[in-house]
Design a protein around this motif. Structure first.
Motif, PDB file in Angstrom:
ATOM      1  N   GLU A 161      94.728  46.510  84.610  1.00  0.00           N
ATOM      2  CA  GLU A 161      93.913  47.439  85.391  1.00  0.00           C
ATOM      3  C   GLU A 161      94.554  48.828  85.410  1.00  0.00           C
ATOM      4  O   GLU A 161      93.845  49.845  85.368  1.00  0.00           O
ATOM      5  N   ALA A 162      95.873  48.883  85.464  1.00  0.00           N
ATOM      6  CA  ALA A 162      96.548  50.177  85.431  1.00  0.00           C
ATOM      7  C   ALA A 162      96.233  50.909  84.128  1.00  0.00           C
ATOM      8  O   ALA A 162      95.922  52.111  84.135  1.00  0.00           O
ATOM      9  N   GLU A 163      96.277  50.192  83.016  1.00  0.00           N
ATOM     10  CA  GLU A 163      95.966  50.819  81.731  1.00  0.00           C
ATOM     11  C   GLU A 163      94.532  51.342  81.711  1.00  0.00           C
ATOM     12  O   GLU A 163      94.255  52.419  81.182  1.00  0.00           O
ATOM     13  N   LEU A 164      93.635  50.573  82.286  1.00  0.00           N
ATOM     14  CA  LEU A 164      92.236  50.996  82.343  1.00  0.00           C
ATOM     15  C   LEU A 164      92.088  52.269  83.174  1.00  0.00           C
ATOM     16  O   LEU A 164      91.352  53.193  82.796  1.00  0.00           O
ATOM     17  N   LEU A 165      92.784  52.330  84.287  1.00  0.00           N
ATOM     18  CA  LEU A 165      92.716  53.522  85.129  1.00  0.00           C
ATOM     19  C   LEU A 165      93.325  54.731  84.421  1.00  0.00           C
ATOM     20  O   LEU A 165      92.816  55.844  84.522  1.00  0.00           O
ATOM     21  N   PHE A 166      94.433  54.530  83.684  1.00  0.00           N
ATOM     22  CA  PHE A 166      95.054  55.633  82.955  1.00  0.00           C
ATOM     23  C   PHE A 166      94.101  56.210  81.905  1.00  0.00           C
ATOM     24  O   PHE A 166      94.046  57.422  81.695  1.00  0.00           O
ATOM     25  N   THR A 167      93.357  55.347  81.246  1.00  0.00           N
ATOM     26  CA  THR A 167      92.453  55.821  80.193  1.00  0.00           C
ATOM     27  C   THR A 167      91.167  56.415  80.743  1.00  0.00           C
ATOM     28  O   THR A 167      90.444  57.101  80.020  1.00  0.00           O
ATOM     29  N   THR A 168      90.889  56.164  82.029  1.00  0.00           N
ATOM     30  CA  THR A 168      89.655  56.671  82.634  1.00  0.00           C
ATOM     31  C   THR A 168      89.873  57.956  83.406  1.00  0.00           C
ATOM     32  O   THR A 168      89.041  58.875  83.350  1.00  0.00           O
ATOM     33  N   ALA A 169      90.971  58.045  84.145  1.00  0.00           N
ATOM     34  CA  ALA A 169      91.232  59.223  84.982  1.00  0.00           C
ATOM     35  C   ALA A 169      91.496  60.463  84.124  1.00  0.00           C
ATOM     36  O   ALA A 169      92.133  60.385  83.072  1.00  0.00           O
ATOM     37  N   HIS A 170      90.998  61.603  84.601  1.00  0.00           N
ATOM     38  CA  HIS A 170      91.183  62.861  83.881  1.00  0.00           C
ATOM     39  C   HIS A 170      92.459  63.588  84.277  1.00  0.00           C
ATOM     40  O   HIS A 170      92.968  64.413  83.514  1.00  0.00           O
ATOM     41  N   ASP A 171      92.951  63.320  85.482  1.00  0.00           N
ATOM     42  CA  ASP A 171      94.178  63.968  85.925  1.00  0.00           C
ATOM     43  C   ASP A 171      94.836  63.097  87.000  1.00  0.00           C
ATOM     44  O   ASP A 171      94.293  62.066  87.401  1.00  0.00           O
ATOM     45  N   SER A 172      96.018  63.537  87.447  1.00  0.00           N
ATOM     46  CA  SER A 172      96.777  62.716  88.386  1.00  0.00           C
ATOM     47  C   SER A 172      96.085  62.571  89.733  1.00  0.00           C
ATOM     48  O   SER A 172      96.197  61.532  90.384  1.00  0.00           O
ATOM     49  N   ASP A 173      95.351  63.594  90.163  1.00  0.00           N
ATOM     50  CA  ASP A 173      94.632  63.493  91.441  1.00  0.00           C
ATOM     51  C   ASP A 173      93.531  62.440  91.353  1.00  0.00           C
ATOM     52  O   ASP A 173      93.356  61.628  92.289  1.00  0.00           O
ATOM     53  N   GLU A 174      92.787  62.455  90.252  1.00  0.00           N
ATOM     54  CA  GLU A 174      91.738  61.447  90.083  1.00  0.00           C
ATOM     55  C   GLU A 174      92.344  60.056  89.970  1.00  0.00           C
ATOM     56  O   GLU A 174      91.815  59.087  90.524  1.00  0.00           O
ATOM     57  N   LEU A 175      93.467  59.951  89.266  1.00  0.00           N
ATOM     58  CA  LEU A 175      94.140  58.660  89.161  1.00  0.00           C
ATOM     59  C   LEU A 175      94.535  58.138  90.532  1.00  0.00           C
ATOM     60  O   LEU A 175      94.305  56.966  90.848  1.00  0.00           O
ATOM     61  N   ASP A 176      95.107  58.995  91.364  1.00  0.00           N
ATOM     62  CA  ASP A 176      95.535  58.575  92.691  1.00  0.00           C
ATOM     63  C   ASP A 176      94.357  58.087  93.521  1.00  0.00           C
ATOM     64  O   ASP A 176      94.443  57.076  94.221  1.00  0.00           O
ATOM     65  N   THR A 177      93.230  58.801  93.411  1.00  0.00           N
ATOM     66  CA  THR A 177      92.024  58.399  94.137  1.00  0.00           C
ATOM     67  C   THR A 177      91.517  57.040  93.645  1.00  0.00           C
ATOM     68  O   THR A 177      91.155  56.163  94.448  1.00  0.00           O
ATOM     69  N   MET A 178      91.526  56.850  92.342  1.00  0.00           N
ATOM     70  CA  MET A 178      91.031  55.598  91.772  1.00  0.00           C
ATOM     71  C   MET A 178      91.937  54.426  92.140  1.00  0.00           C
ATOM     72  O   MET A 178      91.460  53.326  92.472  1.00  0.00           O
TER      73      MET A 178
END
Length: 262
Positions: free
Chosen positions: A28-45
């Motif tokens: 799931e972490a890999e999926l989130l890394f490939t989907t998020a556009h930046d660190s803020d979006e990653l943190d939210t996701m």
């Protein structure tokens, strides 16, 4: 665009997900890394996933039978075991087959039929407005049509007696068992997509009562059920003039009733 995480960010993200109870935290972490556009979006996701939102709702799509199917918040997430149901439907649908996807949810089954069956004509329906909006994004660009309403009611009357493949992924969880489902399902998916009534067969009974009127001679109704319910599901369907067989997949933990109009 995707994030190329450092070792520390990768480790911290996996730890957050694992602490939240995510069994497949690394994937799931890999999926989130490939989907998020930046660190803020990653943190939210990550926060949304750690808070219990299904990963498919977090990233906005689900992998299903080789397709990327859009899945909006509040819409039933297509299960991997349902790939078996849809695979059987594809195998029974010849080129140009007229197909219906009842209780379509995200429209995953209809999208696969349109993608895998040359010239397929696909109509889908669901009673939930968010599901209908989502299904239209998955089905209509591929050439199908999606209608809002209860089971067969919104479908064009001209389809009666012509449907060659009818996929009905009806809810089949008994009402008293809803509380046993994972929180992801019972808290974030519509109850109407899960609750099959006291014995889990209420919606199947309604589909079976009308199916013969919509199927072409030799047409097929395919329904997912549980192994424990299969015998009663067969009784329900054969009581309305259809012949039945039960097939399944141990690998996917899937049981499917295939009924045919003589």
């Amino acid at each position: 665009m995707s994030i190329d995480p450092s070792f520390s960010l990768r480790s911290a993200t996996v730890s957050r997900l694992r602490a939240a109870g995510c069994v497949f935290a690394e994937d799931e972490a890999e999926l989130l890394f490939t989907t998020a556009h930046d660190s803020d979006e990653l943190d939210t996701m990550v926060a949304r996933r750690a808070g219990g939102l299904p990963i498919e709702h977090v990233v906005g799509w689900a992998a299903f039978a080789g397709l990327r199917v859009a899945v909006d918040p509040g819409v039933f997430v297509p299960r991997r075991r349902t790939e078996f149901l849809v695979g059987r439907a594809v195998s029974l649908a010849g080129p140009g087959a007229l197909c219906v996807d009842l209780c379509c949810g995200s429209g995953a089954a209809g999208a696969v039929l349109l993608s895998a069956v040359p010239g397929a004509e696909v109509y889908a329906s669901d009673i939930e407005p968010p599901a209908v909006r989502c299904a239209r994004r998955n089905i209509e660009p591929r050439g199908g049509r999606v209608f809002e309403g209860d089971l067969f009611a919104p479908l064009p009357d001209r389809l009666r007696g012509r449907v060659q493949v009818l996929v009905a992924n009806v809810p089949y969880v008994p009402t008293d068992d809803i509380g046993l489902l994972p929180p992801e399902a019972r808290e974030h998916e519509p109850r109407v997509a899960l609750d099959g009534g006291s014995d889990g067969l209420d919606v199947l009974r309604r589909v079976a009562a009308e199916a013969a009127d919509w199927l072409a001679p030799g047409g097929h109704l395919l329904v997912e059920t549980s192994e424990q319910q299969a015998a009663r599901a067969v009784e329900t369907v054969t009581g309305h003039g259809l012949t039945c067989r039960v097939t399944g997949s141990e690998e996917l933990y899937a049981t499917v009733v295939v009924a045919t109009r003589p």
